[in-house]
Write a protein that holds these residues in place. Structure first.
Motif, PDB file in Angstrom:
ATOM      1  N   ARG A   1       0.826  -1.199   0.000  1.00 17.60           N
ATOM      2  CA  ARG A   1       0.000   0.000   0.000  1.00 17.60           C
ATOM      3  C   ARG A   1       0.867   1.258   0.000  1.00 17.60           C
ATOM      4  NH1 ARG A   1      -5.110   0.188   0.448  1.00 17.60           N
ATOM      5  NH2 ARG A   1      -6.193   2.078   1.078  1.00 17.60           N
ATOM      6  N   ALA A   2       0.344   2.278  -0.598  1.00 14.34           N
ATOM      7  CA  ALA A   2       1.115   3.526  -0.685  1.00 14.34           C
ATOM      8  C   ALA A   2       1.074   4.289   0.619  1.00 14.34           C
ATOM      9  CB  ALA A   2       0.541   4.410  -1.773  1.00 14.34           C
ATOM     10  N   ASP A   3       2.133   4.982   0.863  1.00 12.49           N
ATOM     11  CA  ASP A   3       2.112   6.003   1.894  1.00 12.49           C
ATOM     12  C   ASP A   3       2.844   7.205   1.301  1.00 12.49           C
ATOM     13  OD1 ASP A   3       4.812   5.417   2.005  1.00 12.49           O
ATOM     14  OD2 ASP A   3       4.620   4.189   3.794  1.00 12.49           O
ATOM     15  N   GLN A   4       2.988   8.237   2.083  1.00 12.22           N
ATOM     16  CA  GLN A   4       3.604   9.442   1.530  1.00 12.22           C
ATOM     17  C   GLN A   4       5.035   9.188   1.063  1.00 12.22           C
ATOM     18  OE1 GLN A   4       3.383  13.225   3.126  1.00 12.22           O
ATOM     19  NE2 GLN A   4       1.171  13.338   3.006  1.00 12.22           N
ATOM     20  N   ASP A   5       5.799   8.382   1.824  1.00 12.98           N
ATOM     21  CA  ASP A   5       7.196   8.142   1.447  1.00 12.98           C
ATOM     22  C   ASP A   5       7.288   7.421   0.108  1.00 12.98           C
ATOM     23  OD1 ASP A   5       8.072   9.376   3.703  1.00 12.98           O
ATOM     24  OD2 ASP A   5       8.315   7.533   4.869  1.00 12.98           O
ATOM     25  N   ARG A   6       6.405   6.447  -0.101  1.00 12.54           N
ATOM     26  CA  ARG A   6       6.453   5.705  -1.359  1.00 12.54           C
ATOM     27  C   ARG A   6       6.065   6.588  -2.535  1.00 12.54           C
ATOM     28  NH1 ARG A   6       6.629   0.090  -1.235  1.00 12.54           N
ATOM     29  NH2 ARG A   6       6.855  -0.704   0.873  1.00 12.54           N
TER      30      ARG A   6
ATOM     31  N   GLU B   1      -2.173   4.838  -9.088  1.00  9.47           N
ATOM     32  CA  GLU B   1      -2.347   3.668  -8.226  1.00  9.47           C
ATOM     33  C   GLU B   1      -3.237   2.665  -8.954  1.00  9.47           C
ATOM     34  OE1 GLU B   1      -4.323   2.373  -3.969  1.00  9.47           O
ATOM     35  OE2 GLU B   1      -4.665   4.359  -4.779  1.00  9.47           O
TER      36      GLU B   1
ATOM     37  N   THR C   1      -6.867   5.014  -0.521  1.00 10.17           N
ATOM     38  CA  THR C   1      -5.496   5.467  -0.290  1.00 10.17           C
ATOM     39  C   THR C   1      -5.454   6.969  -0.029  1.00 10.17           C
ATOM     40  OG1 THR C   1      -4.526   3.693  -1.592  1.00 10.17           O
ATOM     41  CG2 THR C   1      -3.209   5.687  -1.360  1.00 10.17           C
TER      42      THR C   1
ATOM     43  N   LEU D   1      -4.136  10.601   3.512  1.00 13.71           N
ATOM     44  CA  LEU D   1      -2.767  10.672   2.979  1.00 13.71           C
ATOM     45  C   LEU D   1      -2.235  12.098   2.943  1.00 13.71           C
ATOM     46  CD1 LEU D   1      -0.688   8.679   1.682  1.00 13.71           C
ATOM     47  CD2 LEU D   1      -1.611   9.345  -0.523  1.00 13.71           C
TER      48      LEU D   1
ATOM     49  N   CYS E   1      -3.021  14.455   0.718  1.00 15.17           N
ATOM     50  CA  CYS E   1      -2.637  14.593  -0.691  1.00 15.17           C
ATOM     51  C   CYS E   1      -2.214  16.007  -1.042  1.00 15.17           C
ATOM     52  CB  CYS E   1      -3.812  14.215  -1.596  1.00 15.17           C
ATOM     53  SG  CYS E   1      -4.254  12.503  -1.513  1.00 15.17           S
TER      54      CYS E   1
END
Lengths: 249, 101
Positions: free
Chosen positions: A52-57, A71, A104, A108, A110
């Motif tokens: 799963r995505a997070d801000q770092d990814r 995504e 997501t 997040l 965004c």
């Protein structure tokens, strides 16, 4: 016995080109003067991130300077489908496009992520950051809550409305169909103008209806007040599903 | 958003930290819960540790005001600065809630 970990799923595709249907959709929604559509090199980057995505990814993905960061949804063979279908309409340069599922995007931050990336790519002067971030945040919040999660603003106006609103929010965030809907954020800029489009897949709303903040005690409706006060222009198209913010730089 | 609380004989004080935005509705329930159990006549919301507030966050302050009013508790917001102050001023929340500098 060790639990079997879930299979990794492709998360993110980054391209320097845009599928033709998306280009026409965006051009229609985002028709602003002063932006050219120059040709773009044939090379594109295709990266698959796992889990799963997070801000770092997402920042890691942005660091590769893609035009498009998307995504992928759950299941299916979307990477292959995207590779086949995305035959290389030119990207808009300078600009970038981020497409996330609602599940997501929720939580997040965004707007922070997008503003960081705009600043990194030279599209957002320091002195404009604060107003742009608030407007973008409000547009994204509307797209998530009222658009893709389908929670009406009126829910807050009822007696004990905030409890109802909280319950609806939890219910919709547990609805797989709702959290799969997409939030698309498309940024373009020139020396004079920054424009950001936020697109959702919800039911839309009547953008011609007056925004109801007549009652200062109203617990909703201030998002558009902020956008109209702080952006140089706010345009709502596509039956309320696309909000375009324009900032004169 | 995170918050800390402290109580004096006269007031309950809640210090908000970080960002107060549309994803923080569950936190609002927690803060309303403090209002429900307090016997103090004052309730202070300290925003000096808050970096960002959106329109939903302002709506939450209004809900706290309503909840306090209904219990005859005086709600005061204080310590707003920077972007948080800008949002409060833009939405003219000071016409409804007591805002101390």
């Amino acid at each position: 016995m060790q639990p079997v970990p879930p299979p990794p799923r492709p998360f993110c595709v980054m391209r320097a080109s845009v599928p033709a249907d998306m280009t026409s959709r965006v051009a229609e929604r985002f028709a602003l003067p002063g932006f050219a559509l120059p040709g773009f090199g044939p090379a594109w980057t295709d990266a698959l991130l796992l889990e799963r995505a997070d801000q770092d990814r997402l920042r890691e993905a942005f660091d590769r300077n893609p035009f498009l960061t998307v995504e992928l949804g759950e299941g299916g063979d979307e990477p292959a489908a995207l590779r086949d279908d995305w035959s290389g309409a030119p990207a808009v340069e300078p600009g970038f496009y981020l497409s996330l599922t609602t599940g997501t995007a929720y939580g997040l931050q965004c707007a922070v992520l997008v503003c960081d990336e705009l600043a990194r790519r030279g599209g957002l002067p320091d002195g404009r950051r604060s107003n742009v971030e608030l407007c973008l945040h409000e547009a994204i919040a509307n797209a998530i809550v009222h658009g893709n999660l389908g929670i009406p603003s009126a829910a807050k106006s009822q007696p004990d409305g905030y409890r109802l609103f909280g319950r609806l929010l939890r219910e919709r965030l547990g609805d797989p169909a709702a959290i799969r809907r997409r939030i698309d954020i498309f940024c373009r800029w020139s020396a004079a103008v920054l424009a950001v489009a936020v697109v959702d897949q919800g039911g839309g709303f009547d953008s011609a209806a007056p925004v109801a903040v007549a009652d200062g005690k109203a617990q909703s409706g201030r998002g558009f007040l902020f956008m109209r006060a702080l952006a140089s222009g706010v345009t709502v198209t596509d039956g309320g599903r696309c909000t375009v913010l324009r900032f004169d730089l | 958003m995170k918050f800390q609380q402290r109580s004096t004989p006269d007031a309950v004080e809640v210090r908000l930290m970080g960002r107060l935005e549309f994803t923080d509705h569950d936190r609002l329930h927690d803060i309303v819960g403090l209002l429900e159990i307090t016997r103090a006549r004052g309730f202070v919301v300290d925003l000096s540790g808050l970096e960002f507030i959106d329109s939903a966050g302002l709506g939450m302050l209004l809900i706290l005001q309503e909840e306090a009013e209904s219990r005859n508790v005086k709600l005061t917001v204080r310590g707003a600065q920077g972007d948080v102050r800008r949002s409060i001023d833009l939405a003219r929340i000071g016409e409804i809630i007591t805002i101390d500098s």
